[in-house]
Design a protein around this motif. Structure first.
Motif, PDB file in Angstrom:
ATOM      1  N   ILE A  61       0.854  -1.191   0.000  1.00  0.00           N
ATOM      2  CA  ILE A  61       0.000   0.000   0.000  1.00  0.00           C
ATOM      3  C   ILE A  61       0.884   1.233   0.000  1.00  0.00           C
ATOM      4  O   ILE A  61       1.781   1.370   0.832  1.00  0.00           O
ATOM      5  N   ARG A  62       0.638   2.142  -0.923  1.00  0.00           N
ATOM      6  CA  ARG A  62       1.370   3.417  -0.982  1.00  0.00           C
ATOM      7  C   ARG A  62       0.361   4.572  -0.946  1.00  0.00           C
ATOM      8  O   ARG A  62      -0.824   4.393  -1.227  1.00  0.00           O
ATOM      9  N   LEU A  63       0.863   5.764  -0.639  1.00  0.00           N
ATOM     10  CA  LEU A  63       0.060   6.989  -0.684  1.00  0.00           C
ATOM     11  C   LEU A  63       0.730   7.946  -1.654  1.00  0.00           C
ATOM     12  O   LEU A  63       1.941   8.169  -1.589  1.00  0.00           O
ATOM     13  N   VAL A 118      -3.100   3.799  -2.976  1.00  0.00           N
ATOM     14  CA  VAL A 118      -2.953   2.892  -4.126  1.00  0.00           C
ATOM     15  C   VAL A 118      -2.407   1.572  -3.597  1.00  0.00           C
ATOM     16  O   VAL A 118      -1.697   1.544  -2.586  1.00  0.00           O
ATOM     17  N   GLY A 119      -2.760   0.482  -4.253  1.00  0.00           N
ATOM     18  CA  GLY A 119      -2.352  -0.811  -3.721  1.00  0.00           C
ATOM     19  C   GLY A 119      -2.030  -1.835  -4.789  1.00  0.00           C
ATOM     20  O   GLY A 119      -2.515  -1.760  -5.924  1.00  0.00           O
ATOM     21  N   ARG A 120      -1.226  -2.806  -4.390  1.00  0.00           N
ATOM     22  CA  ARG A 120      -0.791  -3.874  -5.293  1.00  0.00           C
ATOM     23  C   ARG A 120      -0.709  -5.180  -4.508  1.00  0.00           C
ATOM     24  O   ARG A 120      -0.290  -5.200  -3.344  1.00  0.00           O
ATOM     25  N   SER A 121      -1.145  -6.277  -5.130  1.00  0.00           N
ATOM     26  CA  SER A 121      -1.061  -7.596  -4.507  1.00  0.00           C
ATOM     27  C   SER A 121      -1.299  -8.648  -5.580  1.00  0.00           C
ATOM     28  O   SER A 121      -1.438  -8.324  -6.767  1.00  0.00           O
ATOM     29  N   GLY A 122      -1.416  -9.892  -5.151  1.00  0.00           N
ATOM     30  CA  GLY A 122      -1.750 -10.956  -6.090  1.00  0.00           C
ATOM     31  C   GLY A 122      -3.217 -10.979  -6.442  1.00  0.00           C
ATOM     32  O   GLY A 122      -3.639 -11.745  -7.313  1.00  0.00           O
ATOM     33  N   ALA A 123      -4.011 -10.146  -5.777  1.00  0.00           N
ATOM     34  CA  ALA A 123      -5.455 -10.081  -6.024  1.00  0.00           C
ATOM     35  C   ALA A 123      -5.799  -8.759  -6.699  1.00  0.00           C
ATOM     36  O   ALA A 123      -6.047  -7.750  -6.039  1.00  0.00           O
ATOM     37  N   MET A 124      -5.761  -8.767  -8.031  1.00  0.00           N
ATOM     38  CA  MET A 124      -6.038  -7.553  -8.794  1.00  0.00           C
ATOM     39  C   MET A 124      -6.906  -7.876 -10.000  1.00  0.00           C
ATOM     40  O   MET A 124      -6.745  -8.910 -10.630  1.00  0.00           O
ATOM     41  N   MET A 125      -7.814  -6.970 -10.312  1.00  0.00           N
ATOM     42  CA  MET A 125      -8.673  -7.180 -11.474  1.00  0.00           C
ATOM     43  C   MET A 125      -7.851  -7.186 -12.753  1.00  0.00           C
ATOM     44  O   MET A 125      -6.778  -6.587 -12.828  1.00  0.00           O
ATOM     45  N   VAL A 126      -8.382  -7.866 -13.765  1.00  0.00           N
ATOM     46  CA  VAL A 126      -7.778  -7.788 -15.095  1.00  0.00           C
ATOM     47  C   VAL A 126      -7.979  -6.390 -15.644  1.00  0.00           C
ATOM     48  O   VAL A 126      -7.097  -5.783 -16.245  1.00  0.00           O
ATOM     49  N   GLY A 127      -9.184  -5.871 -15.421  1.00  0.00           N
ATOM     50  CA  GLY A 127      -9.533  -4.527 -15.890  1.00  0.00           C
ATOM     51  C   GLY A 127     -11.038  -4.392 -15.927  1.00  0.00           C
ATOM     52  O   GLY A 127     -11.785  -5.305 -15.548  1.00  0.00           O
ATOM     53  N   ALA A 168      -7.670   3.818 -13.612  1.00  0.00           N
ATOM     54  CA  ALA A 168      -7.650   3.182 -12.293  1.00  0.00           C
ATOM     55  C   ALA A 168      -6.270   2.650 -11.912  1.00  0.00           C
ATOM     56  O   ALA A 168      -6.104   2.125 -10.814  1.00  0.00           O
ATOM     57  N   GLU A 169      -5.296   2.800 -12.785  1.00  0.00           N
ATOM     58  CA  GLU A 169      -3.969   2.241 -12.548  1.00  0.00           C
ATOM     59  C   GLU A 169      -2.937   3.331 -12.237  1.00  0.00           C
ATOM     60  O   GLU A 169      -3.021   4.445 -12.738  1.00  0.00           O
ATOM     61  N   TRP A 170      -1.972   2.966 -11.396  1.00  0.00           N
ATOM     62  CA  TRP A 170      -0.804   3.814 -11.133  1.00  0.00           C
ATOM     63  C   TRP A 170       0.422   2.916 -11.182  1.00  0.00           C
ATOM     64  O   TRP A 170       0.403   1.803 -10.646  1.00  0.00           O
ATOM     65  N   TYR A 171       1.463   3.385 -11.844  1.00  0.00           N
ATOM     66  CA  TYR A 171       2.703   2.622 -11.939  1.00  0.00           C
ATOM     67  C   TYR A 171       3.804   3.347 -11.180  1.00  0.00           C
ATOM     68  O   TYR A 171       3.981   4.566 -11.324  1.00  0.00           O
ATOM     69  N   ASN A 172       4.526   2.604 -10.352  1.00  0.00           N
ATOM     70  CA  ASN A 172       5.613   3.222  -9.611  1.00  0.00           C
ATOM     71  C   ASN A 172       6.839   3.368 -10.521  1.00  0.00           C
ATOM     72  O   ASN A 172       6.830   2.892 -11.671  1.00  0.00           O
ATOM     73  N   PRO A 173       7.895   4.035 -10.064  1.00  0.00           N
ATOM     74  CA  PRO A 173       9.067   4.241 -10.939  1.00  0.00           C
ATOM     75  C   PRO A 173       9.681   2.957 -11.476  1.00  0.00           C
ATOM     76  O   PRO A 173      10.344   2.968 -12.516  1.00  0.00           O
ATOM     77  N   GLU A 174       9.461   1.843 -10.753  1.00  0.00           N
ATOM     78  CA  GLU A 174      10.005   0.551 -11.224  1.00  0.00           C
ATOM     79  C   GLU A 174       9.073  -0.130 -12.215  1.00  0.00           C
ATOM     80  O   GLU A 174       9.358  -1.228 -12.708  1.00  0.00           O
ATOM     81  N   GLY A 175       7.925   0.493 -12.506  1.00  0.00           N
ATOM     82  CA  GLY A 175       6.994  -0.061 -13.483  1.00  0.00           C
ATOM     83  C   GLY A 175       5.997  -1.054 -12.936  1.00  0.00           C
ATOM     84  O   GLY A 175       5.293  -1.713 -13.708  1.00  0.00           O
ATOM     85  N   LEU A 176       5.890  -1.179 -11.610  1.00  0.00           N
ATOM     86  CA  LEU A 176       4.933  -2.094 -11.008  1.00  0.00           C
ATOM     87  C   LEU A 176       3.539  -1.474 -11.016  1.00  0.00           C
ATOM     88  O   LEU A 176       3.374  -0.282 -10.748  1.00  0.00           O
ATOM     89  N   ARG A 177       2.536  -2.295 -11.305  1.00  0.00           N
ATOM     90  CA  ARG A 177       1.149  -1.832 -11.448  1.00  0.00           C
ATOM     91  C   ARG A 177       0.428  -1.833 -10.102  1.00  0.00           C
ATOM     92  O   ARG A 177       0.431  -2.804  -9.371  1.00  0.00           O
TER      93      ARG A 177
END
Length: 515
Positions: A339-341, A358-367, A378-387
């Motif tokens: 979880i990030r802010l 914003v959040g990331r895990s193994g439980a994410m919608m396809v879209g 609905a998506e945000w990517y961090n500097p490393e490119g993680l969704r």
């Protein structure tokens, strides 16, 4: 391979787990409603008959079957039968408008539509726009009667291969206001939730929210996958909930905050034997610290609050019985959840600062189904490119890593250049002895751009004038926070899972906000 062995794998399917559970549990009750009980052996056979009938009607792997009906054992079994056929389930809300239902059916491309008489009546004016084959779960004239439609006993479906990223279900984000967005949740996402382990073998779970809600499914699915019993309520009623909990010796329940409030408000609450409860859960809407504390004090068993999105991403959990000093928070990120802010520019904020969650895990919608533009938003990517998935919620982490939510980002009020968080104002209003609940929204103001207006429901038997209450509240607020208007209402408008519909309040406001 046993059900227990399947559940230890990185990926498996719910349909396969239920088949194995049926071999071991046979006559144990899987689904219970007011009219019938379905054992695990009966559920497994019924799933086969449903799957064969769907394949007979032309459904192939990753095709869609929709369900829109009152919760029942037949509905519960049909959900699983669709999965066994390799198809995707689209559970729709009967509270949706007729036009919204048609739109959702067309959007998901449902080939078979399970419904009941109540939904059929609602669709009378638009029935000719529905191309899917209709099956009446209640045996009514809404479609082909369910028992007639089923394949013969002993039928076995063609085996299917499920890709982990294939859609498990499509849940529509709104069916009462606005344009619904179809959230495609993959098998991989649901498998992670099933394996979370919150519902032990033999759990008896009260299912008191509708089966089309993600709130319900995160409780219903793991109960059955782990060999428990789901007690299905067609409609929530606090008295019935307590009676059924006592009768069936219920051990687990997932409730939304407004349901907890209605249960705890009952004068006869303490007369029911709820000693069988092991754990209670809550999600979907803000849960007041006061009600959490009352539940911990008077209701046996633990209490866990989950915070997350139907779209998936990151989730938090508050183990309330272990952290009674953190009841104002939604807990810490769950294991494996990031979880990030972030600020308005999409950059992470410093520790202790407020930002969008914003959040990331193994439980994410396809879209969002057929809406790539909305998916991108609905998506945000961090500097490393993680969704990551954007929640639209505003929050702050404390020094112990617990997340406190402020408001929905869209609900934040900017008045004269100052940020006003409605939750801060609502927390002050409900301190008045006459107030049951309150909602604050921003309305247009010539002087300030936006200004806060409150809608307040009073406790039964209490009286106070709007002007007197507004004056009382404003005396406690900062100069930039003061309410421009306050209106009394019988009750706040809510969605089917208890969220206050602030847009309805904002759109219906007819007052004059000049302050």
């Amino acid at each position: 391979m046993s059900a227990e062995q399947i559940l230890t794998q990185d990926f498996g399917t719910l349909a396969d787990v239920i088949r194995e559970q049926a071999k071991d549990l046979g006559a144990q009750a899987a689904l219970v409603d007011a009219n019938r009980t379905i054992s695990y052996a009966e559920l497994d056979e019924l799933m086969d008959r449903i799957a064969v009938a769907l394949q007979r009607d032309g459904l192939k792997t990753a095709d869609v079957a929709a369900v829109c009906a009152t919760t029942s054992a037949e509905y519960g079994a049909t959900f699983f039968g669709i999965l066994r056929a390799g198809a995707i389930v689209a559970p729709l809300a009967p509270s949706s408008t007729a036009d919204s239902l048609v739109m959702m059916l067309n959007d998901c491309g449902a080939k078979v539509f399970f419904l009941d008489a109540g939904v059929a009546k609602q669709l009378e004016g638009v029935a000719d726009q529905i191309t899917a084959k209709r099956v009446a779960l209640d045996g009514s004239s809404a479609g082909v009667p369910f028992e007639e439609w089923l394949a013969p006993k002993g039928s076995k479906p063609e085996p299917v291969t499920i890709d982990p990223d294939q859609g498990f279900n499509i849940i529509y984000s709104s069916g009462t206001t606005g344009a619904p967005k179809g959230i495609v949740q993959p098998h991989r996402m649901r498998w992670g939730q099933i394996r979370r382990g919150a519902y032990p073998m033999g759990a008896v779970t009260m299912v008191s929210t509708p089966l089309y809600s993600n709130t319900t499914l995160v409780s219903y699915l793991p109960t059955i996958s782990n060999g428990g019993t789901a007690v299905l309520m067609p409609k929530f009623d606090a008295e019935q909930f307590l009676k059924l909990s006592e009768k069936h010796r219920v051990t687990h329940a997932m409730l939304v905050p407004v349901q907890y409030r209605r249960i705890m408000e009952r004068a006869d609450f303490d007369s029911y034997d709820l000693s069988s409860f092991q754990m209670k859960f809550s999600t979907s809407a803000p849960f007041s610290p006061e009600i959490k504390a009352d539940v911990l004090k008077r209701w046996p068993g633990g209490l866990v609050e989950y915070y997350g999105m139907t779209e998936g991403g990151g989730s938090c959990g508050l183990v309330a019985h272990e952290h009674p000093d953190k009841l104002h928070t939604v807990g810490k990120p769950l294991p494996g959840h990031d979880i990030r802010l972030i600020d308005e520019d999409g950059k992470e904020v410093a520790q202790g600062e407020i930002g969008e969650v914003v959040g990331r895990s193994g439980a994410m919608m396809v879209g969002y189904h057929n809406q790539p533009g909305k998916t991108s938003e609905a998506e945000w990517y961090n500097p490393e490119g993680l969704r990551f998935i954007r929640t639209g919620d505003v929050g702050r982490f404390d020094e112990d890593g617990f997340l406190t939510l402020m408001d929905r980002k869209k609900d934040m009020i900017i008045s004269g250049g100052f940020n006003i968080y409605p939750s801060d104002l609502e927390a002050e209003i409900v301190l008045h002895e006459a107030v049951l609940e309150a909602a604050v929204v921003g309305v247009l103001s010539d002087k300030w751009g936006e200004t806060p207006v409150a809608f307040v429901a009073l406790k039964p038997g209490q009286t106070v004038t709007p002007d007197a209450l507004r004056e009382w509240v404003n005396a406690k607020l900062g100069k930039t926070q003061r309410l421009a208007d306050l209106q009394l209402v019988d009750q706040l408008p809510r969605s089917h899972i208890g969220k206050v519909l602030k847009r309805e309040l904002r759109d219906a406001y007819k007052g004059t906000a000049t302050a």
